[in-house]
Motif scaffolding. Structure first.
Motif: not given
Length: 247
Positions: A45-52, A70-75, A77-82, A115-120
């Motif tokens: 929830d802390a991830v935002s374009m302003r914060r980045i 933001k949906e692209d950002l989540y994708e 991020m998930v790929d980076a963790a993978s 956070w992965l379990t929230r967005v995967m």
């Protein structure tokens, strides 16, 4: 369709930069790395374009040149963790052992990035590292003589089981952190209540269960047993139609 604001787009097919013009100050990976750092530290929830933007030291609007939604950002991020999966040079030939190791790695990655379990989501199943993971899984399952569709079910069920397990473990830990007493005190009170209910005689099957010697509860052992039993169910599947037969 009239009124539609946009068309579906796959972030992986979108060029990182136009062919002309000056070189951007940052890369898409810089944006993703910053997002992961923030999520790891303070939650998704802390991830935002302003914060980045503040993390990178740039203007907020400029980030949309790298990641449009933001949906692209989540994708991303998930790929980076993978990318954190570590695969040997080739599968061992023991598909159960290989899938067990993958499940263990998945759980560890989800703990490193809560956070992965929230967005995967399965919608992110075709990113570069997701395809790398899927290809490795199918290679591991080559010795298993069942239809390809059943192999995909196995992969999905292992992932789903790991995610459900981690979500439950995270929820328990999060609740415990918010209590004004210790977990041991909580369990003692709940245990006393449970025994009082069982003593009423309304729960004979539960009473019989609780009368047996209690085995130590170890989260890692329970996880290993859960994955083993899931794999057992596929080990008894028939090669022709994927139906399960007794072992």
């Amino acid at each position: 369709m009239a009124g539609r604001a946009a068309e579906p787009e796959v972030i992986w097919a979108r060029p990182e930069r136009a062919g002309r013009g000056p070189k951007p100050a940052f890369s898409r990976q810089d944006v993703v790395d910053a997002a992961v750092r923030i999520a790891d530290a303070d939650g998704i929830d802390a991830v935002s374009m302003r914060r980045i933007a503040a993390d990178l030291g740039c203007g907020t609007m400029s980030l949309y040149n790298y990641v449009p939604r933001k949906e692209d950002l989540y994708e991303l991020m998930v790929d980076a963790a993978s990318a954190e999966y570590v695969f040997p040079e080739r599968p061992s030939g023991d598909w159960r052992a290989d899938m067990t190791e993958l499940a263990r790695q998945t759980r560890a990655i989800m703990y490193r990035h809560p956070w992965l379990t929230r967005v995967m989501t399965t919608a992110y199943g075709f990113s570069p590292n997701a395809l790398r993971y899927l290809e490795w899984c199918l290679g591991c399952l080559a010795p298993l003589d069942v239809p390809a569709g059943l192999k995909m079910q196995l992969i999905a069920m292992v992932n789903g089981t790991v995610m459900a397990t981690v979500r439950n473990e995270q929820a328990i830990a999060e609740r415990a952190r918010g209590l004004p007493w210790s977990e041991e005190e909580e369990q003692a009170v709940r245990g006393a209540y449970l025994m009082g209910q069982v003593a009423t005689g309304r729960y004979p099957h539960l009473a019989a269960l609780l009368a047996e010697p209690a085995a130590p509860v170890d989260a890692d052992e329970i996880f290993a047993m859960t994955i083993a039993r899931l794999l057992d169910s596929f080990a008894t599947a028939g090669p022709a139609d994927g139906t399960v037969t007794p072992a």
